[in-house]
Design a protein around this motif. Structure first.
Motif, PDB file in Angstrom:
ATOM      1  N   VAL A  92     -56.585 -24.395  65.032  1.00 41.00           N
ATOM      2  CA  VAL A  92     -55.686 -23.304  64.663  1.00 41.00           C
ATOM      3  C   VAL A  92     -54.962 -23.645  63.367  1.00 41.00           C
ATOM      4  O   VAL A  92     -54.781 -22.811  62.484  1.00 41.00           O
ATOM      5  CB  VAL A  92     -54.668 -23.054  65.799  1.00 41.00           C
ATOM      6  N   GLY A  93     -54.550 -24.906  63.260  1.00 40.50           N
ATOM      7  CA  GLY A  93     -53.711 -25.314  62.134  1.00 40.50           C
ATOM      8  C   GLY A  93     -54.433 -25.289  60.807  1.00 40.50           C
ATOM      9  O   GLY A  93     -53.851 -24.875  59.799  1.00 40.50           O
ATOM     10  N   LEU A  94     -55.687 -25.711  60.776  1.00 42.05           N
ATOM     11  CA  LEU A  94     -56.402 -25.787  59.488  1.00 42.05           C
ATOM     12  C   LEU A  94     -56.522 -24.430  58.804  1.00 42.05           C
ATOM     13  O   LEU A  94     -56.109 -24.280  57.650  1.00 42.05           O
ATOM     14  CB  LEU A  94     -57.782 -26.418  59.695  1.00 42.05           C
ATOM     15  N   PRO A  95     -57.087 -23.411  59.511  1.00 40.05           N
ATOM     16  CA  PRO A  95     -57.175 -22.117  58.827  1.00 40.05           C
ATOM     17  C   PRO A  95     -55.802 -21.564  58.455  1.00 40.05           C
ATOM     18  O   PRO A  95     -55.643 -20.961  57.392  1.00 40.05           O
ATOM     19  CB  PRO A  95     -57.864 -21.205  59.839  1.00 40.05           C
ATOM     20  N   LEU A  96     -54.825 -21.789  59.322  1.00 36.43           N
ATOM     21  CA  LEU A  96     -53.481 -21.279  59.028  1.00 36.43           C
ATOM     22  C   LEU A  96     -52.918 -21.948  57.771  1.00 36.43           C
ATOM     23  O   LEU A  96     -52.309 -21.301  56.920  1.00 36.43           O
ATOM     24  CB  LEU A  96     -52.549 -21.547  60.202  1.00 36.43           C
ATOM     25  N   THR A  97     -53.102 -23.255  57.671  1.00 28.90           N
ATOM     26  CA  THR A  97     -52.624 -23.975  56.489  1.00 28.90           C
ATOM     27  C   THR A  97     -53.279 -23.413  55.240  1.00 28.90           C
ATOM     28  O   THR A  97     -52.619 -23.103  54.248  1.00 28.90           O
ATOM     29  CB  THR A  97     -52.964 -25.469  56.613  1.00 28.90           C
ATOM     30  N   ALA A  98     -54.603 -23.244  55.331  1.00 31.47           N
ATOM     31  CA  ALA A  98     -55.331 -22.767  54.163  1.00 31.47           C
ATOM     32  C   ALA A  98     -54.859 -21.380  53.747  1.00 31.47           C
ATOM     33  O   ALA A  98     -54.700 -21.098  52.552  1.00 31.47           O
ATOM     34  CB  ALA A  98     -56.830 -22.748  54.459  1.00 31.47           C
ATOM     35  N   LEU A  99     -54.614 -20.517  54.738  1.00 36.72           N
ATOM     36  CA  LEU A  99     -54.235 -19.143  54.397  1.00 36.72           C
ATOM     37  C   LEU A  99     -52.774 -19.033  53.966  1.00 36.72           C
ATOM     38  O   LEU A  99     -52.409 -18.116  53.242  1.00 36.72           O
ATOM     39  CB  LEU A  99     -54.491 -18.212  55.590  1.00 36.72           C
ATOM     40  N   SER A 100     -51.926 -19.964  54.430  1.00 32.73           N
ATOM     41  CA  SER A 100     -50.513 -19.889  54.049  1.00 32.73           C
ATOM     42  C   SER A 100     -50.275 -20.512  52.682  1.00 32.73           C
ATOM     43  O   SER A 100     -49.288 -20.215  52.022  1.00 32.73           O
ATOM     44  CB  SER A 100     -49.639 -20.619  55.070  1.00 32.73           C
ATOM     45  N   LEU A 101     -51.175 -21.411  52.277  1.00 35.79           N
ATOM     46  CA  LEU A 101     -50.957 -22.151  51.022  1.00 35.79           C
ATOM     47  C   LEU A 101     -50.797 -21.270  49.776  1.00 35.79           C
ATOM     48  O   LEU A 101     -49.867 -21.486  49.014  1.00 35.79           O
ATOM     49  CB  LEU A 101     -52.091 -23.165  50.805  1.00 35.79           C
ATOM     50  N   PRO A 102     -51.682 -20.289  49.549  1.00 36.85           N
ATOM     51  CA  PRO A 102     -51.578 -19.566  48.276  1.00 36.85           C
ATOM     52  C   PRO A 102     -50.184 -18.990  48.018  1.00 36.85           C
ATOM     53  O   PRO A 102     -49.632 -19.166  46.941  1.00 36.85           O
ATOM     54  CB  PRO A 102     -52.618 -18.451  48.415  1.00 36.85           C
ATOM     55  N   PHE A 103     -49.614 -18.344  49.021  1.00 36.14           N
ATOM     56  CA  PHE A 103     -48.310 -17.745  48.792  1.00 36.14           C
ATOM     57  C   PHE A 103     -47.242 -18.811  48.554  1.00 36.14           C
ATOM     58  O   PHE A 103     -46.390 -18.679  47.664  1.00 36.14           O
ATOM     59  CB  PHE A 103     -47.905 -16.850  49.968  1.00 36.14           C
ATOM     60  N   ALA A 104     -47.314 -19.895  49.355  1.00 33.41           N
ATOM     61  CA  ALA A 104     -46.339 -20.976  49.162  1.00 33.41           C
ATOM     62  C   ALA A 104     -46.478 -21.575  47.773  1.00 33.41           C
ATOM     63  O   ALA A 104     -45.472 -21.876  47.102  1.00 33.41           O
ATOM     64  CB  ALA A 104     -46.534 -22.045  50.240  1.00 33.41           C
ATOM     65  N   ILE A 105     -47.715 -21.726  47.307  1.00 33.54           N
ATOM     66  CA  ILE A 105     -47.924 -22.277  45.961  1.00 33.54           C
ATOM     67  C   ILE A 105     -47.352 -21.339  44.910  1.00 33.54           C
ATOM     68  O   ILE A 105     -46.651 -21.762  43.979  1.00 33.54           O
ATOM     69  CB  ILE A 105     -49.427 -22.512  45.707  1.00 33.54           C
ATOM     70  N   LEU A 106     -47.623 -20.043  45.082  1.00 37.53           N
ATOM     71  CA  LEU A 106     -47.095 -19.050  44.133  1.00 37.53           C
ATOM     72  C   LEU A 106     -45.573 -19.156  44.044  1.00 37.53           C
ATOM     73  O   LEU A 106     -44.979 -19.201  42.967  1.00 37.53           O
ATOM     74  CB  LEU A 106     -47.513 -17.651  44.591  1.00 37.53           C
ATOM     75  N   LEU A 107     -44.951 -19.227  45.223  1.00 38.57           N
ATOM     76  CA  LEU A 107     -43.485 -19.285  45.287  1.00 38.57           C
ATOM     77  C   LEU A 107     -42.959 -20.555  44.611  1.00 38.57           C
ATOM     78  O   LEU A 107     -42.056 -20.513  43.773  1.00 38.57           O
ATOM     79  CB  LEU A 107     -43.069 -19.250  46.753  1.00 38.57           C
ATOM     80  N   LEU A 108     -43.540 -21.695  44.979  1.00 41.36           N
ATOM     81  CA  LEU A 108     -43.030 -22.968  44.458  1.00 41.36           C
ATOM     82  C   LEU A 108     -43.349 -23.135  42.969  1.00 41.36           C
ATOM     83  O   LEU A 108     -42.564 -23.723  42.231  1.00 41.36           O
ATOM     84  CB  LEU A 108     -43.590 -24.136  45.267  1.00 41.36           C
ATOM     85  N   THR A 109     -44.496 -22.597  42.541  1.00 43.76           N
ATOM     86  CA  THR A 109     -44.808 -22.656  41.116  1.00 43.76           C
ATOM     87  C   THR A 109     -43.699 -21.991  40.308  1.00 43.76           C
ATOM     88  O   THR A 109     -43.211 -22.522  39.315  1.00 43.76           O
ATOM     89  CB  THR A 109     -46.149 -21.951  40.828  1.00 43.76           C
TER      90      THR A 109
END
Lengths: 391, 302
Positions: B165-182
């Motif tokens: 469960v965690g792997l796909p969730l991590t992968a799908l949550s990353l883009p938005f978190a990266i956008l925000l932190l960038t």
């Protein structure tokens, strides 16, 4: 003893050479300034010493250790930045102790150093405040304190006073000078303000287009500039230049009724293109002549008169010539040699007006000659005229 | 504004001075009330359901039908709901931790460094978040159940494990978190990072000691959004777990267990839902100060 050494340091970005073969030997405890117009590579040079930028080639040694490939944190340096760069989410004390805590110093040692630095900089009362509660001068002092507590081999300062207002800048300049004398730490100071460099430094390195022009004590740079650039850059108002030629053992300027005999010891040959440089304070009104080593009288027209309070700065142009209006505003643009225009400073009591024609003379002992092609200095100060010697 | 003022004080510190017309004032309060009502009513209705007697939940309205507060205990007796909650909390915490670490590194790279191909790479990354999770379902299932073999190496079988469960969730949550932190990281002045590096840290040290703390609002927001997404997740866990609490099934699986072939215990389901909200509510409550203080103080001046 050499304490900080730059050996052939070059920094090349894709199509620009920011620093070109920089060689500096800096002694222990010496205060040196890197100075030059904006974009000349002085900050990049400092960054290569700090390790924030890696040189394309060359070697950097601090206290006998090659640090060229070491990260900034392992170079035993401390730096003060132009934008002050205190960590806004930490108190003054946390800012001061940041580096010491990272290096795992004992609490007692940290407290001791913070107390010392706070005493020296008089920031004892504000250790528990946040940076945004401090004034500009206080922040700058904390930033210097953050460098002091590290007890580094070398201090690096990147225009630390540039963001302060004029009055505070002069004050902090004095404080920095006193501090450096007290701590006796090797310091490299980057500035574009030549007054700072002249007053504070043991030696100044003048840089243009990434290349070192001259590295010498301030007065030597002022009295014996190595080339046209240094001559025009150091001093304010700056040295003026007249293009001319050697003709029959004399300097002759085409548009100016000027004929100055050049002693053969200078080594200039007939037909050589040379540039004559003279500082405003070495130009006299013939009627107010104060030196025995003056040139023949030259007649010029007064272009502009600027009262400075303690003196008048007089812009002179060839009689009847229509010279574009040039002033001393932008110190960064003095690479162009301004020709056929002279500056003269006179006593404020002298009665002189725009449009007037005046007879002036130059102090031969203070005339500089430069090779027009290379820009290198040929001679600083001409010997007295032969006929005067024979008298 | 005093730092100790509460969230509500700050949110409602709208300057309604005496000059504002009554129309403006009534519209403002009317709209605010309406929004509150819309967002809070489901919780109110859940509470009414939970307090109703077991057989009468269908007739619960603005007041409970009958009164039986024991459903908050019964919910745990009927289904081991605490185990489902534990699973969800562990998965959500893990996903959040991974997302924050990787998004920080990526945000640092995209926000503070220049390199060839930065823009296309960034756009590619963001475009991943445009795809609905369902797009990946078949491929992901095969991949994570050990049915994909590349060069003789079989993919791991993660069925019924938190990683499934965690792997796909991590992968799908990353883009938005990266956008925000960038965005947040790019606003930190270079001088602060340089100062930290000269004073004694590495680039990564400066990232976690200076840049991330100064980007706290962005950091916390990315963390909370990721946590809530992972905590509420059902889509992948429904696919990747059997539904039993021993097999790392999360909360929504638990809620569905109140539904049997003969009956649906809406009162227990409502009680469990309310209990399930508590951890998220607590986290938001703890983090709200960081979020709001960061938003109001504009703390990243050099």
């Amino acid at each position: 003893m050499t304490h900080l050494k730059l050996d052939g340091v070059t920094k090349r970005y894709s199509d620009v050479v920011a620093v070109d073969d920089m060689n500096l030997d800096i002694k222990d405890g010496e205060f040196i300034s890197l100075i030059g117009p904006s974009g000349c590579g002085k900050s990049t040079t400092l960054e290569t010493v700090s390790g924030l930028t890696k040189p394309t080639s060359g070697l950097i040694e601090i206290a006998g250790t090659d640090v060229t490939n070491k990260p900034p944190k392992d170079r035993d340096i401390a730096m003060v930045f132009q934008n002050i760069a205190l960590f806004p989410h930490m108190t003054v004390r946390e800012n001061l102790t940041f580096g010491l805590r990272l290096k795992n110093y004992k609490h007692s040692e940290i407290d001791k150093r913070v107390d010392q630095a706070a005493d020296i900089l008089q920031i004892n009362g504000m250790l528990d405040r946040m940076p945004d509660e401090l004034s500009g001068g206080q922040r700058q002092r904390v930033a210097i304190g953050r460098a002091i507590v590290m007890d580094p081999e070398v201090f690096l300062m990147d225009e630390p006073l540039a963001n302060l207002d004029a009055k505070l800048r002069v004050h902090m300049r004095t404080e920095l000078q006193r501090l450096q004398q007290e701590l006796d730490v090797t310091t490299v100071y980057v500035t574009h303000d030549q007054a700072e460099a002249m007053t504070m430094s043991d030696r100044i390195a003048i840089i243009n287009d990434g290349q070192l022009q001259q590295f010498a004590p301030p007065l030597e740079c002022y009295n014996e500039p190595a080339n046209l650039f240094v001559a025009g850059f150091v001093g304010s108002p700056s040295m003026r230049f007249i293009n001319g030629q050697i003709n029959g053992g004399s300097f002759v300027a085409p548009d100016l009724d000027m004929d100055i005999d050049i002693p053969p010891s200078v080594g200039a040959n007939d037909g050589d293109d040379v540039v004559l440089g003279v500082r405003p304070e070495d130009v006299y009104l013939d009627s107010h002549r104060t030196t025995a080593t003056a040139t023949d009288v030259i007649t010029m027209e007064v272009d502009v008169v600027q009262p400075m309070g303690d003196e008048l700065v007089v812009y002179l142009r060839p009689e009847g010539a229509d010279v574009a209006f040039e002033t001393d505003l932008d110190e960064g643009d003095q690479t162009d040699t301004q020709t056929d225009q002279l500056l003269m400073t006179v006593e404020p009591t002298v009665d002189i007006e725009t449009g007037e024609t005046v007879d002036i003379a130059l102090d031969r002992a203070q005339i500089h000659l430069f090779d027009n092609a290379t820009g290198d200095a040929l001679v600083h100060g001409l010997e007295p005229r032969v006929e005067q010697v024979s008298n | 504004m005093a730092p100790d003022s509460s969230l509500s004080d700050r949110l409602f510190a709208v300057d309604l001075d005496d000059d504002s017309s009554p129309l403006f004032r009534y519209t403002f309060y009317g709209t605010t009330l309406l929004i509150l009502l819309i967002s809070l009513f489901p919780f109110y209705y859940l509470l009414m359901l939970a307090l109703s007697s077991p057989g009468e939940t269908t007739s619960a309205g603005l007041l409970p039908a009958g009164f039986d507060p024991t459903s908050f205990i019964g919910a745990f007796q009927a289904v081991p709901f605490h185990l489902y909650m534990r699973n969800s909390l562990i998965i959500a915490t893990g996903v959040t931790a991974f997302v924050l670490v990787f998004a920080s590194l990526a945000g640092y790279t995209f926000g503070r460094m220049e390199f060839r191909g930065k823009r296309p790479l960034f756009l590619l990354l963001i475009s991943i978040s445009y795809f609905p999770g369902a797009t990946f379902i078949v491929g992901l299932f095969k991949l994570l159940t050990g049915n994909v073999t590349v060069l003789g190496v079989s993919s791991p079988n993660l069925f019924n494990s938190p990683a499934a469960v965690g792997l796909p969730l991590t992968a799908l949550s990353l883009p938005f978190a990266i956008l925000l932190l960038t965005t947040f990281y790019s606003q930190i002045p270079d001088g602060l990072e340089d100062a930290a590096r000269v004073t004694g840290t590495t680039r990564i040290g400066a990232l976690y000691r200076i840049i991330a703390p100064l980007s706290a609002p962005g950091f916390v927001t990315a963390g909370i959004l990721t946590f809530i997404t992972a905590y509420n997740e059902f889509f992948f866990s429904q696919l990747m777990t059997t539904g039993s609490p021993q097999n790392w099934s999360p909360i929504v699986w638990g809620l569905l267990r109140y539904q049997t072939e003969v009956s649906v215990r809406y009162d227990l389901m409502a009680a469990a839902s309310l209990i399930g909200v508590v951890p998220v509510a607590l986290i938001v409550l703890l983090a709200q100060r960081k979020i709001v203080s960061g938003l109001t103080s504009g703390s990243i001046k050099g």
